[in-house]
Design an enzyme around this catalytic site. Structure first.
Site, mmCIF file in Angstrom:
data_model
loop_
_atom_site.group_PDB
_atom_site.id
_atom_site.type_symbol
_atom_site.label_atom_id
_atom_site.label_comp_id
_atom_site.label_asym_id
_atom_site.label_seq_id
_atom_site.Cartn_x
_atom_site.Cartn_y
_atom_site.Cartn_z
ATOM 1 N N ARG A 137 0.814 -1.239 0.000
ATOM 2 C CA ARG A 137 0.000 0.000 0.000
ATOM 3 C C ARG A 137 0.841 1.281 0.000
ATOM 4 N NH1 ARG A 137 -3.343 -2.791 3.772
ATOM 5 N NH2 ARG A 137 -4.991 -3.857 2.645
ATOM 6 N N LYS A 153 2.857 11.144 -11.787
ATOM 7 C CA LYS A 153 1.937 10.269 -12.532
ATOM 8 C C LYS A 153 2.655 8.944 -12.758
ATOM 9 C CE LYS A 153 -1.169 13.237 -15.236
ATOM 10 N NZ LYS A 153 -1.570 13.686 -16.597
ATOM 11 N N GLU A 185 9.068 16.310 -26.068
ATOM 12 C CA GLU A 185 8.514 16.807 -24.797
ATOM 13 C C GLU A 185 9.235 18.094 -24.355
ATOM 14 O OE1 GLU A 185 5.772 15.423 -23.424
ATOM 15 O OE2 GLU A 185 5.930 13.229 -23.310
ATOM 16 N N LYS A 214 7.434 22.242 -15.283
ATOM 17 C CA LYS A 214 6.524 21.179 -14.848
ATOM 18 C C LYS A 214 6.286 21.257 -13.345
ATOM 19 C CE LYS A 214 5.192 16.399 -15.250
ATOM 20 N NZ LYS A 214 5.285 15.129 -15.964
ATOM 21 N N GLU A 235 -4.336 17.127 -11.534
ATOM 22 C CA GLU A 235 -4.967 17.457 -12.818
ATOM 23 C C GLU A 235 -6.455 17.765 -12.682
ATOM 24 O OE1 GLU A 235 -3.435 15.245 -16.297
ATOM 25 O OE2 GLU A 235 -5.438 15.467 -17.141
ATOM 26 N N ARG A 249 -3.108 21.391 -15.061
ATOM 27 C CA ARG A 249 -2.130 20.338 -15.385
ATOM 28 C C ARG A 249 -2.443 19.676 -16.726
ATOM 29 N NH1 ARG A 249 0.878 15.676 -11.685
ATOM 30 N NH2 ARG A 249 2.022 14.830 -13.468
ATOM 31 N N ASN A 266 -0.666 17.891 -21.338
ATOM 32 C CA ASN A 266 -1.148 16.865 -22.258
ATOM 33 C C ASN A 266 -1.179 17.359 -23.711
ATOM 34 O OD1 ASN A 266 -3.457 14.244 -22.075
ATOM 35 N ND2 ASN A 266 -1.801 14.452 -20.602
ATOM 36 N N HIS A 294 -1.122 14.954 -26.636
ATOM 37 C CA HIS A 294 -1.279 13.586 -26.130
ATOM 38 C C HIS A 294 -2.618 12.943 -26.459
ATOM 39 C CE1 HIS A 294 2.343 14.734 -24.036
ATOM 40 N NE2 HIS A 294 2.476 13.533 -23.514
ATOM 41 N N HIS A 341 -1.567 9.552 -27.749
ATOM 42 C CA HIS A 341 -1.888 8.312 -27.031
ATOM 43 C C HIS A 341 -2.747 7.385 -27.889
ATOM 44 C CE1 HIS A 341 -1.113 9.808 -22.622
ATOM 45 N NE2 HIS A 341 -0.016 9.494 -23.267
ATOM 46 N N HIS A 359 6.520 6.953 -27.619
ATOM 47 C CA HIS A 359 5.671 7.999 -27.044
ATOM 48 C C HIS A 359 5.998 9.394 -27.603
ATOM 49 C CE1 HIS A 359 3.239 10.072 -24.036
ATOM 50 N NE2 HIS A 359 4.288 10.829 -23.749
HETATM 51 N N1 LIG Z 1 4.632 9.991 -15.864
HETATM 52 C C1 LIG Z 1 4.718 11.004 -16.696
HETATM 53 O O1 LIG Z 1 4.467 12.161 -16.347
HETATM 54 C C2 LIG Z 1 5.158 10.752 -18.110
HETATM 55 C C3 LIG Z 1 5.558 11.834 -18.913
HETATM 56 C C4 LIG Z 1 5.989 11.569 -20.212
HETATM 57 C C5 LIG Z 1 6.057 10.255 -20.676
HETATM 58 N N2 LIG Z 1 5.695 9.244 -19.847
HETATM 59 C C6 LIG Z 1 5.833 7.854 -20.295
HETATM 60 O O2 LIG Z 1 7.217 7.612 -20.521
HETATM 61 C C7 LIG Z 1 7.349 6.548 -21.457
HETATM 62 C C8 LIG Z 1 8.380 6.909 -22.498
HETATM 63 O O3 LIG Z 1 9.616 7.104 -21.850
HETATM 64 P P1 LIG Z 1 10.989 7.017 -22.661
HETATM 65 O O4 LIG Z 1 10.871 7.801 -23.900
HETATM 66 O O5 LIG Z 1 12.064 7.308 -21.713
HETATM 67 O O6 LIG Z 1 10.990 5.494 -23.126
HETATM 68 P P2 LIG Z 1 11.728 4.193 -22.528
HETATM 69 O O7 LIG Z 1 11.668 4.170 -21.075
HETATM 70 O O8 LIG Z 1 11.172 3.046 -23.295
HETATM 71 O O9 LIG Z 1 13.233 4.432 -22.947
HETATM 72 C C9 LIG Z 1 13.536 4.496 -24.311
HETATM 73 C C10 LIG Z 1 14.611 3.479 -24.706
HETATM 74 O O10 LIG Z 1 15.880 4.029 -24.354
HETATM 75 C C11 LIG Z 1 16.591 3.118 -23.518
HETATM 76 N N3 LIG Z 1 17.364 3.963 -22.620
HETATM 77 C C12 LIG Z 1 16.914 4.754 -21.620
HETATM 78 N N4 LIG Z 1 17.919 5.447 -21.103
HETATM 79 C C13 LIG Z 1 19.038 5.105 -21.770
HETATM 80 C C14 LIG Z 1 20.391 5.502 -21.701
HETATM 81 N N5 LIG Z 1 20.813 6.439 -20.848
HETATM 82 N N6 LIG Z 1 21.276 4.918 -22.537
HETATM 83 C C15 LIG Z 1 20.865 3.988 -23.445
HETATM 84 N N7 LIG Z 1 19.596 3.588 -23.576
HETATM 85 C C16 LIG Z 1 18.690 4.149 -22.739
HETATM 86 C C17 LIG Z 1 15.564 2.235 -22.886
HETATM 87 O O11 LIG Z 1 16.108 0.982 -22.538
HETATM 88 C C18 LIG Z 1 14.524 2.134 -24.011
HETATM 89 O O12 LIG Z 1 14.904 1.119 -24.908
HETATM 90 C C19 LIG Z 1 5.977 6.322 -22.033
HETATM 91 O O13 LIG Z 1 5.415 5.159 -21.463
HETATM 92 C C20 LIG Z 1 5.194 7.536 -21.613
HETATM 93 O O14 LIG Z 1 3.822 7.263 -21.486
HETATM 94 C C21 LIG Z 1 5.238 9.464 -18.596
HETATM 95 O O1 LIG Z 2 2.553 15.000 -16.218
HETATM 96 C C1 LIG Z 2 1.541 15.233 -16.901
HETATM 97 O O2 LIG Z 2 0.489 15.651 -16.397
HETATM 98 C C2 LIG Z 2 1.564 15.002 -18.351
HETATM 99 O O3 LIG Z 2 0.534 15.060 -19.005
HETATM 100 C C3 LIG Z 2 2.882 14.708 -18.995
HETATM 101 C C4 LIG Z 2 2.791 13.854 -20.240
HETATM 102 O O4 LIG Z 2 3.948 14.128 -21.011
HETATM 103 C C5 LIG Z 2 2.801 12.357 -19.957
HETATM 104 O O5 LIG Z 2 2.898 11.637 -21.155
HETATM 105 C C6 LIG Z 2 1.706 11.811 -19.072
HETATM 106 O O6 LIG Z 2 1.960 10.470 -18.721
HETATM 107 C C7 LIG Z 2 0.358 11.830 -19.751
HETATM 108 O O7 LIG Z 2 -0.599 11.721 -18.769
HETATM 109 P P1 LIG Z 2 -2.013 11.034 -18.987
HETATM 110 O O8 LIG Z 2 -2.755 11.446 -17.767
HETATM 111 O O9 LIG Z 2 -2.598 11.568 -20.235
HETATM 112 O O10 LIG Z 2 -1.782 9.572 -19.061
HETATM 113 ZN ZN LIG Z 3 4.168 12.676 -22.633
#
Ligand SMILES: NC(=O)c1ccc[n+]([C@@H]2O[C@H](COP(=O)([O-])OP(=O)(O)OC[C@H]3O[C@@H](n4cnc5c(N)ncnc54)[C@H](O)[C@@H]3O)[C@@H](O)[C@H]2O)c1
Ligand SMILES: O=C(O)C(=O)C[C@@H](O)[C@H](O)[C@H](O)COP(=O)(O)O
Ligand SMILES: [Zn+2]
Length: 381
Positions: free
Chosen positions: A130, A152, A194, A235, A245, A249, A253, A256, A260, A275
């Site tokens: 939890r 998130k 981004e 951010k 959000e 916030r 998006n 997105h 998405h 992404h």
């Molecule tokens: N939580 C949030 O606010 C938020 C915001 C934006 C995106 N996201 C999510 O993030 C994800 C995309 O993240 P991403 O673009 O980092 O993708 P990812 O985590 O898949 O990384 C991209 C690739 O690069 C590799 N990699 C990462 N760092 C490396 C390094 N330093 N050297 C060599 N290889 C490396 C990974 O192994 C992978 O193959 C999506 O699922 C998206 O929905 C979340």
């Molecule tokens: O942090 C946020 O809020 C964002 O929207 C950042 C986005 O870049 C990110 O991809 C986020 O995961 C999208 O959020 P979601 O709520 O649409 O899934």
């Molecule tokens: Zn994003």
């Protein structure tokens, strides 16, 4: 941007959330090797590192050594790289791995990797026993400028992106900007989408700066640290005002709603679309849709698409390898967007560069006509 581009020490951006959820984002080269004291300062004695195979091979040993020098024992859970791990199966694998390591509530879960690992490990930490504290050590450009900040966390469902998740803030973010040196060119470009987003949402000066300095971000010059800090500041400010959000916030998006849907329609298959690429197409579409509705100048929409294309990013639906279906398929996928209210789509639209706004209740027929024209014009392009 007015700040100097080089800094001898890591930059720190503070996220001043209430209720014991405030934390620091530290940004600089070499932070993985220097992680131990920062994590030890959180008062834990053990850590469980969640990483993927690519990042683990490069950095997990160095992180473990650093933690060990500060008296922190650590274990590792490794998942396959790519969006496929942000799934029910990936979540089960991480939870079972953390339980096998006997992670306790006082321990730290450490997400070492890109946004996939950050979202997945964060969601596991939010739900394991939890709630266990977690630290983000983002290694991709995208994770450093965006996903490691704001809390998130979650996984994808077959029916849509990030549909299962929780808000769970990290206790600390350590963004080692030297780690980005080993990122592939394609993933660098995806992360850059981004970065540009922050200019397009509310900071036209930052977008100007990006147009002039994007190559330095890619090559690892001082521009990279400056861009990571600028995005994290932007951010952090939004998240501090609207953590869950309820309002502004949603601006984060931008791009997105379309992006998405494209990720879902390509089966979360990184070989087809990642992404950041979906976001790039989505931002170009959001600006062209805004121009079509008479909200923003066509010149601005053109400038956005030109800059993203110059940086090597896709800007049209036709660029999705293997295609993305017709307008109805895209609309159907967008119907699962978390911003939908009373069945109506919400988009982030723009009155110009740096002038994005939340547009609820967008008419489905308008979007359908726009998508049909986009798909048709793509075919002619
Ligand atoms: N939580 C949030 O606010 C938020 C915001 C934006 C995106 N996201 C999510 O993030 C994800 C995309 O993240 P991403 O673009 O980092 O993708 P990812 O985590 O898949 O990384 C991209 C690739 O690069 C590799 N990699 C990462 N760092 C490396 C390094 N330093 N050297 C060599 N290889 C490396 C990974 O192994 C992978 O193959 C999506 O699922 C998206 O929905 C979340
Ligand atoms: O942090 C946020 O809020 C964002 O929207 C950042 C986005 O870049 C990110 O991809 C986020 O995961 C999208 O959020 P979601 O709520 O649409 O899934
Ligand atoms: Zn994003």
């Amino acid at each position: 941007m007015t700040e100097p581009l080089t800094h001898p020490d890591p930059l720190t951006v503070h996220v001043p959330l209430d209720g014991g959820r405030a934390y620091d984002i530290m940004i600089g080269r070499g932070l993985i090797d220097a992680a131990g004291p920062h994590m030890a300062a959180l008062g834990a004695r053990r850590a469980a590192i969640v990483t993927d195979e690519n990042v683990g091979a490069l950095y997990a040993g160095r992180l473990q050594d650093s933690l060990g020098r500060s008296g922190l024992n650590s274990g590792i859970v490794t998942v396959a790289p790519g969006e496929g791990s942000k799934s029910y199966a990936g979540y089960a694998q991480v939870c079972d791995g953390l339980l096998a390591l006997k992670v306790e509530r006082g321990d730290l879960v450490v997400a070492l990797g890109g946004g996939v690992v950050g979202d997945l490990a964060g969601f596991a930490a939010a739900t394991l026993r939890r709630g266990v504290r977690f630290v983000q050590v983002p290694t991709s450009l995208l994770a450093q400028v965006d996903s490691s900040v704001g809390g998130k966390t979650g996984i994808n469902a077959p029916l849509g992106k990030n549909l299962i998740g929780a808000f769970h803030q990290p206790r600390l973010v350590l963004a080692d900007t030297a780690a980005v040196d080993t990122l592939s060119e394609r993933e660098m470009r995806a992360g850059y989408a981004e970065v540009a987003k922050y200019g397009l949402i509310a900071d036209p000066g930052f977008f100007d700066w990006c147009e002039a300095h994007w190559r330095g971000i890619f090559s690892g010059g001082p521009e990279r640290d400056a861009a990571v800090a600028a995005c994290c500041r932007a951010k952090a400010a939004v998240v501090t005002r609207d953590e869950r959000e309820d309002g502004e916030r949603a601006l984060l998006n931008l791009g997105h709603t379309f992006g998405h849907a494209l990720e879902r329609l390509t089966g979360y298959d990184a070989a087809r679309l990642v992404h950041g690429e979906g976001v790039a197409i989505g931002m170009a579409l959001a600006f062209r849709f805004s121009a079509r509705l008479g909200l923003c100048a066509g010149q601005d929409a053109g400038r956005v698409a030109n800059h993203l294309a110059l940086a090597g990013l896709p800007t049209r639906l036709q660029a999705v390898p293997g295609g993305c279906g017709d307008a109805d398929a895209i609309l159907d996928a967008m119907a699962q967007d978390k911003k939908v209210r009373d069945g109506a789509l919400t988009f982030i639209l723009a009155r110009g560069i740096g002038q994005s706004f939340i547009a609820p209740g967008v008419d489905r027929a308008e979007v359908a006509a726009f998508l049909r024209d986009e798909l048709a014009s793509d075919r002619d392009a």
